[in-house]
Design a protein around this motif. Sequence first.
Motif, mmCIF file in Angstrom:
data_model
loop_
_atom_site.group_PDB
_atom_site.id
_atom_site.type_symbol
_atom_site.label_atom_id
_atom_site.label_comp_id
_atom_site.label_asym_id
_atom_site.label_seq_id
_atom_site.Cartn_x
_atom_site.Cartn_y
_atom_site.Cartn_z
ATOM 1 N N UNK A 1 -7.456 28.981 4.638
ATOM 2 C CA UNK A 1 -6.569 28.530 5.485
ATOM 3 C C UNK A 1 -7.126 27.234 5.926
ATOM 4 N N UNK A 2 -6.524 25.854 5.844
ATOM 5 C CA UNK A 2 -7.421 24.696 6.378
ATOM 6 C C UNK A 2 -6.432 23.965 7.515
ATOM 7 N N UNK A 3 -6.931 24.039 8.571
ATOM 8 C CA UNK A 3 -5.951 23.536 9.619
ATOM 9 C C UNK A 3 -6.252 21.599 9.381
ATOM 10 N N UNK A 4 -5.177 21.190 9.666
ATOM 11 C CA UNK A 4 -4.937 19.406 9.521
ATOM 12 C C UNK A 4 -5.443 19.140 10.710
ATOM 13 N N UNK A 5 -6.788 18.576 10.592
ATOM 14 C CA UNK A 5 -7.319 18.245 12.222
ATOM 15 C C UNK A 5 -6.879 16.976 12.448
ATOM 16 N N UNK A 6 -6.651 16.084 11.682
ATOM 17 C CA UNK A 6 -6.274 14.778 11.815
ATOM 18 C C UNK A 6 -4.906 14.532 12.608
ATOM 19 N N UNK A 7 -4.231 15.890 12.384
ATOM 20 C CA UNK A 7 -2.869 15.894 13.193
ATOM 21 C C UNK A 7 -3.040 16.895 14.509
ATOM 22 N N UNK A 8 -4.390 17.030 14.994
ATOM 23 C CA UNK A 8 -4.643 17.801 16.193
ATOM 24 C C UNK A 8 -4.429 19.174 15.923
ATOM 25 N N UNK A 9 -4.492 19.715 14.908
ATOM 26 C CA UNK A 9 -4.232 21.310 14.619
ATOM 27 C C UNK A 9 -5.677 21.614 14.538
ATOM 28 N N UNK A 10 -5.959 22.686 15.396
ATOM 29 C CA UNK A 10 -7.540 23.251 15.708
ATOM 30 C C UNK A 10 -7.513 24.869 14.870
ATOM 31 N N UNK A 11 -6.458 25.433 14.428
ATOM 32 C CA UNK A 11 -6.557 26.686 13.954
ATOM 33 C C UNK A 11 -5.319 26.937 13.247
ATOM 34 N N UNK A 12 -5.388 27.793 12.009
ATOM 35 C CA UNK A 12 -4.324 28.041 11.366
ATOM 36 C C UNK A 12 -4.429 29.743 11.246
ATOM 37 N N UNK A 13 -3.685 30.541 11.509
ATOM 38 C CA UNK A 13 -3.766 32.035 11.291
ATOM 39 C C UNK A 13 -2.610 32.805 10.991
ATOM 40 N N UNK A 14 -2.647 33.739 10.149
ATOM 41 C CA UNK A 14 -1.530 34.623 9.822
ATOM 42 C C UNK A 14 -1.768 35.840 10.847
#
Length: 193
Positions: free
Chosen positions: A159-172
């Motif tokens: 999983x790759x959080x879209x950091x430029x959108x301010x997303x720091x984590x992605x999790x199931x």
Amino acid sequence: MYTIYVGDKPIILTTKVEKETNFKSFLLKSVNIGKVIKLLTTTDLQAVHLIHNNHEKLLKLFLKLLPNVVAGGGKVYNAKNEILFIYRNSKWDLPKGKVESKESIEETAIREVEEETGVDGLKITKPLTTTYHIFKRNGKHKIKITYWFEMKTEFDGKLFPQEKEGITKVKWLDDKASQKALENSYANIKILV
């Protein structure tokens, strides 16, 4: 009846006049939306009811009060029946984003999930509730209308959080972890999960 959130407090669009308890009522046709937003954000008032006698016109009239931003998003399940969450602005959320020109709302929802999380192989299984919330950008309030879709994927990669959108984590997250995440989420997301 429709519910539009300002933070976690609802503006309820209704045809019913009720005795005010922990909420205030205003006529939709003559309401000052700026005043309503201020009441909800600066007082302990729990809700605002905006009343109009024609149910068919409730949402249409309300959406004319502020500029609209249309978005699409996904409640995504993997093969283990876990739900895909993102972490942004210190809260758990579901992936979503604005429509780009000439895109269908379904294409928007899939593209945004892919961009924000790195997940692919997405299939829409059904539409979910449309949510509404008021937010402020560059000093101006707007209404975000988000069309949500349930999606499935067999994706099992990184999983790759879209950091430029301010997303720091992605999790199931499984059921138990999803419930825990919802304790630090938004009212609209709680409705969907």
